[in-house]
Write an enzyme that holds these catalytic residues in place. Structure first.
Site, mmCIF file in Angstrom:
data_model
loop_
_atom_site.group_PDB
_atom_site.id
_atom_site.type_symbol
_atom_site.label_atom_id
_atom_site.label_comp_id
_atom_site.label_asym_id
_atom_site.label_seq_id
_atom_site.Cartn_x
_atom_site.Cartn_y
_atom_site.Cartn_z
ATOM 1 N N ALA A 29 -6.604 -99.337 75.211
ATOM 2 C CA ALA A 29 -5.836 -100.260 74.368
ATOM 3 C C ALA A 29 -4.554 -100.562 75.136
ATOM 4 O O ALA A 29 -3.579 -99.810 75.055
ATOM 5 C CB ALA A 29 -5.551 -99.629 73.020
ATOM 6 N N THR A 30 -4.596 -101.627 75.909
ATOM 7 C CA THR A 30 -3.468 -101.915 76.803
ATOM 8 C C THR A 30 -2.193 -102.213 76.036
ATOM 9 O O THR A 30 -1.096 -102.014 76.560
ATOM 10 C CB THR A 30 -3.813 -103.097 77.713
ATOM 11 O OG1 THR A 30 -4.239 -104.211 76.916
ATOM 12 C CG2 THR A 30 -4.943 -102.736 78.669
ATOM 13 N N CYS A 31 -2.356 -102.727 74.811
ATOM 14 C CA CYS A 31 -1.148 -103.008 74.039
ATOM 15 C C CYS A 31 -0.411 -101.728 73.667
ATOM 16 O O CYS A 31 0.782 -101.742 73.378
ATOM 17 C CB CYS A 31 -1.498 -103.803 72.783
ATOM 18 S SG CYS A 31 -2.721 -102.976 71.740
ATOM 19 N N MET A 32 -1.153 -100.602 73.661
ATOM 20 C CA MET A 32 -0.554 -99.308 73.326
ATOM 21 C C MET A 32 -0.470 -98.397 74.537
ATOM 22 O O MET A 32 -0.083 -97.232 74.418
ATOM 23 C CB MET A 32 -1.382 -98.622 72.229
ATOM 24 C CG MET A 32 -1.477 -99.432 70.945
ATOM 25 S SD MET A 32 -2.571 -98.670 69.748
ATOM 26 C CE MET A 32 -1.725 -97.140 69.443
#
Length: 1054
Positions: free
Chosen positions: A1020-1023
């Site tokens: 989860a690149t956003c996290m």
């Protein structure tokens, strides 16, 4: 009258006693007047008698005064009559004597004339000579004197000096009345044989109007001009003969009488004040140019006279005459440039040491004059001729002859710093040539060092010679540094004491900033008079500070490539230059002219806010409203100094401090945008792109448009939805990670050389393709502007992109000075062969350059279009020589590295500046900007990543610690490419943040889930989170991890 005479008093004294007496008499008597009830006043007989007496005495005194005035008039008339009679008797006596002397002269002349008779005739003539009456007698006598001296040179000794001088005065009177038909041979022959050959007699006759008479004769011979054209006129034999006799002491070595400065000064005064404008510019000036040389006799005296000429006081001329005389003197002195012997050091030193102070003095003279405009025909002609002379002087001072002479002078051992400073305006034009002179540069630095106290530069006054010397020295050193290739860099060759000099300039730059923005005693804010003084000081010190900043910048750019100075040299100055940053002291509120009260702010917040806006205010000050100007004027001195440092010499601030400051600026820009767009703060901008058409879909959304341009949306959250190759929406939800991947893929596609926007150097460094406009057509610049917007978004979001730009491209992309030249060293990365040839070219001799037949033009071929391009106006007509080869190299490098890609660079800059302030980037060097955009090339280590990463297990077991250790061993064993792929898989970016993993937000995390041998790791690149199954062994872990990070499946694995 009898009473006055008897008592022996002056009438005025008697009057004074009389008035005092009657004052007391009236005072006591008036009290006895009889006053009746009807208002009448009656006096007694004594009072009436007294008043009658007073009237009689007043009449008497008035008559006495009139008589005194009459006697004075009679005395004056008598004196005047006596004087007239005396003058008349003297005139009659002199006439009688003249007649007697003339008769005796005629009697002797008619008889046999021997030497004794000639002597008697010379004694007689001076006593009766009158113009118009005795001209023939004078010419006959002069002929006899010349003949007698020719026959016997000892005859000259029998004529006394006073006799010669009296005859010379007669000659001056004769010439003063001459016409174009006058025969002047015998007059000038006498002067040559008896007067001008003796220095003391020459000086005496010059005081009696000899030069005025000679030039009167010249103008009589020239006659009235047919028109008012300014052009060189031909001189007749008589003109030449007369001018040669006038300037004989300068042009005829055999008859060069040593003269004094006073004689030369009188000659110059006559030339510059008495001669008509057209005759001076069309005849005399050209004669001086053609016949008088520096090697001529008495030339040093003429030089001294020109240099020391005191026109306003010594020549006692009117303002308009002073202006004209100053311009004529300037044109005379500058006309000698063409005849300077560049191989004679003494001539060069004498000439330039006179020219420098003279130009300074005369500029001051003309600047302080108040000349009224003369609209008459004569006045307009004088104005036109003065303008012509000034333009001619400027043309000469910028000519090739002056440039060569200046360079030769700069290489002499006797070069004078004061001369260099006074001619700085013109020497600055030849810095390419002058900078190569060791004696020139060392003389400047020696002069600067002599004014230092304990090794520290004493700034003093901004117009002092040492400040001008510092500016010129820095400009020369800048040329030296920029013209030397990195491989040829030799600090001793650039300057003898290079290391200490650079340290001295670094500390001097900081001191100059404190001089421009001094610390105030009572208040930290500039207001009122202190503000005006600060603004004045800033303008006055601008030129020298820019020169110091420029050389420091050039040396710093060189240093970051060759690593010459030890690490920390630039920041090891021991001074706090960013005193406002982090300072939480509150500034007082200020009321602006419109009545608005400024919000209370701290030094720290004010520093960041002002730094973000200062470039905009500087570049567009005309559009700055009154409130903004007032707000800028209220900046504390500490903040002004800090802003000046960040604008001009930011490299004296540690790199990470600048990175933090830059991030503060970005944060402020984020907050400002969201506060202005509150309704859209949470929604963002939605963008759907096809994975195989990322570039074109993004271009259609964010390309420059006349209307509905979405560039402002780039400052908002861009929420990306990916569509796979099958036309299906990918399952990932963009919380920031998909956007990072989108932006990375977009820029990777834009920088792909196959697309044509960019091309590569031999070292695989990217720069805009010069042929792109020919390949891609009219929309080319629109694409470059879009790419600039995406680069701006990359920086705005603090994301990194794996790309390597050519340094010469980076140097232009974020450079605020559009006129800055490209460094020769940049050519090495562009084309090593051209770089090598240019270096060889700089070392060629004159003959070798002649054989090459190079000119200031280049031939280019763009997609088959062959063009011949001039590197400067009329460049194809100017040959490359030893004198201008450095200029040729500079222009050649600028053309290939700058001019050919200028339009593309401008478009990219325009795109970047629409997202962030491109001026902010000026605080970083080109290699530092590369780090900001692409991060450090060094690959991270597992140990470093582990410090800032948290690993958790979905189900804790006893083997968690061993599994964690196994995971980090696998990561550490990955190849360079796999490590970058791993980082991109987890965070969306293949490079570590500039300030380390500690700045990742949110912090990087790894979640180990239930055991599975078939599932692949997901992220989860956003996290910044990696989700990885608990594999049974290291081999399976390594296999699955490598497959996942290199699959390129986007978010299909989520």
């Amino acid at each position: 009258m009898i009473f006055t005479s008897n008592i022996g008093l002056n009438p005025m004294k008697y009057l004074f006693i009389y008035v005092i007496y009657n004052f007391y008499y009236l005072f006591f008597q008036m009290s006895f007047n009889f006053v009746f009830f009807n208002g009448d006043v009656r006096r007694d007989k004594k009072q009436e008698a007294m008043f009658r007496s007073l009237n009689e005495r007043d009449n008497f005194l008035n008559k006495l005064k009139d008589m005194e005035q009459k006697r004075e008039r009679e005395v004056k008339q008598t004196d005047a009559a006596k004087k007239i009679q005396r003058i008349w008797r003297g005139h009659r006596a002199r006439n009688a004597l003249r007649l007697q002397f003339r008769a005796e002269f005629d009697a002797i002349s008619e008889a046999q004339r021997g030497t004794e008779q000639v002597i008697q005739m010379s004694q007689l003539l001076v006593n009766f000579y009158e113009t118009r009456k005795d001209e023939e007698r004078l010419v006959m006598l002069l002929a006899e004197l010349v003949k007698s001296r020719t026959a016997d040179k000892a005859f000259e000794l029998r004529i006394r000096d006073t006799q010669r001088l009296l005859l010379a005065r007669c000659c001056a009177k004769f010439v003063q009345q001459a016409t174009e038909n006058t025969i002047f041979f015998h007059v000038f022959r006498y002067l040559e044989d008896y007067v001008t050959c003796h220095a003391h007699l020459y000086e005496a006759i010059s005081q009696l109007g000899l030069f005025e008479a000679e030039f009167h004769l010249l103008e009589a011979l020239i006659g009235k001009p047919e028109n008012n054209n300014i052009q060189k006129m031909s001189l007749t034999p008589r003109h030449l003969q007369l001018l040669t006799r006038i300037f004989e002491v300068f042009v005829n070595p055999s008859r060069a009488t040593p003269i004094s400065v006073k004689v030369a000064d009188r000659l110059l005064k006559t030339l510059c004040v008495n001669i008509t404008d057209l005759n001076f510019v069309n005849y005399i000036l050209y004669y001086i140019k053609d016949h008088i040389r520096l090697s001529c006799p008495n030339f040093s005296v003429l030089f001294e006279a020109i240099r020391s000429a005191d026109i306003p006081n010594g020549w006692k001329a009117r303002p308009e005459q002073i202006e004209t005389a100053s311009i004529r003197l300037r044109s005379i002195l500058i006309s000698f440039v063409e005849h300077i012997d560049k191989t004679n050091a003494d001539d060069l030193v004498q000439y330039f040491n006179s020219l420098g102070p003279f130009l300074v003095t005369q500029s001051a003279v003309t600047r302080d004059l108040n000349v009224k405009e003369d609209l008459s025909e004569f006045g307009r002609l004088r104005t036109a001729i003065n303008k012509h002379l000034m333009e001619s002087c400027e043309s000469t001072l910028t000519s090739i002859q002056f440039r060569r002479a200046a360079c030769a002078y700069a290489n002499t051992s006797k070069v004078s710093v004061s001369t260099l400073i006074s001619l700085k305006k013109y020497f600055s034009q030849y810095l390419d040539l002058l900078a190569s002179s060791n004696s020139f540069v060392e003389a400047l630095y020696g002069f600067i060092s002599s004014s230092c106290r304990d090794g520290h530069f004493d700034t003093g006054n901004q117009v002092s010679p040492k400040i001008n010397a510092l500016e010129l020295f820095c400009n020369c050193l800048t040329k030296r540094v920029s013209s030397v290739a990195d491989s040829d860099f030799d600090p001793v060759a650039i300057f003898v004491d290079f290391d200490n000099t650079v340290e001295f300039l670094r500390d001097t730059a900081i001191k100059l900033i404190h001089v421009m923005y001094p610390q105030l005693e009572n208040s930290a804010i500039y207001t009122g008079n202190s503000k005006q003084k600060m603004e004045k000081a800033e303008a006055e010190w601008k030129s020298v500070t820019e020169s110091v900043f420029s050389i420091l910048g050039a040396i710093y750019q060189k240093d970051i490539r060759i690593k010459y100075f030890p690490e920390g040299f630039w920041t090891n100055h021991g001074r706090e230059v960013l005193s406002g940053l982090g300072d939480q002291r509150r500034l007082p509120r200020r009321r602006l002219p419109n009545g608005r009260v400024l919000q209370e702010r701290t030094m720290d917040s004010e520093f960041v806010e002002r730094l973000s806006a200062i470039y905009e205010h500087d570049s567009d000050s005309e559009n700055e409203d009154e409130n903004e100007r007032e707000e800028n004027g209220m900046l504390p001195s500490a903040l002004r100094r800090a802003i000046c440092v960040m604008k001009h010499i930011p490299f004296i601030v540690p790199f990470m401090d600048r990175v933090k400051l830059f991030q503060r600026l970005l944060n402020q820009e984020h907050d400002k945008h969201f506060s202005e767009n509150q309704p859209r703060r949470n929604s963002g901008f939605n963008l759907t792109v096809r994975r195989d058409q990322v570039y074109m879909d993004a271009y259609e959304a964010f390309k420059p448009k006349m209307v509905q341009d979405k560039v402002r949306d780039l400052k908002s959250h861009v929420i990306v939805k990916m569509v796979n190759w099958a036309g299906m929406n990918e399952s990932g939800v963009d919380g920031g990670g998909i956007f990072r991947e989108f932006l990375s893929e977009l820029l990777k596609d834009a920088f792909n050389v196959d697309r044509g926007f960019f091309t590569e150097t031999e070292g695989k460094l990217l720069y805009p393709n010069p042929t792109a406009p020919y390949l891609l057509g009219a929309d080319c610049l629109s694409h470059f502007q879009f790419i600039g917007r995406m680069i701006g978004k990359l920086i705005y979001e603090r994301q990194l992109q794996e790309v390597r730009f050519a340094e010469f491209f980076m140097a232009q992309l974020f450079e605020t000075d559009k006129d800055k030249d490209m460094d020769l060293q940049h050519m090495k990365s562009f084309d090593p062969l051209i770089f090598k040839n240019l270096k060889v070219l700089q070392k060629m001799s004159e003959n070798e350059l002649d054989e090459l037949q190079l000119d200031f033009s280049v031939v280019t071929s763009d997609v088959g279009l062959v063009r011949n391009v001039n590197l400067k106006p009329n460049g194809s007509k100017q040959r490359v020589t030893v004198d201008n080869v450095n200029e040729y190299v500079r222009l050649y490098v600028n053309y290939h590295l700058k001019q050919r890609i200028a339009t593309m660079v401008a478009a990219i800059r325009r795109g970047i500046s629409e997202v962030i302030s491109i001026e902010w980037m000026s605080m970083f060097a080109s290699h530092e900007l590369q780090i900001l955009i692409a991060g450090y090339e060094e690959i991270f280590t597992a140990k470093d990543l582990k410090k800032h990463c948290e690993m958790r297990f979905a189900a804790e077991t006893l083997g968690d610690r061993q599994y964690e250790q196994m995971f980090w061993e696998v990561v550490d064993a990955l190849s360079k490419e796999d490590k970058m792929a791993f980082l991109k898989f987890v965070t969306g970016c293949s490079r570590a943040p500039v300030d380390g993993f500690k700045s990742l937000n949110p912090r990087m995390g790894i979640l180990v889930v239930h055991p599975s041998e078939d599932e692949l790791p997901t992220s989860a690149t956003c996290m910044n989170m990696l989700r990885i199954p608990r594999y049974s062994n290291r081999t399976k872990l390594e296999e699955k991890l490598r497959y996942a990070i290199n699959s390129g499946a986007g978010f299909e694995l989520a």
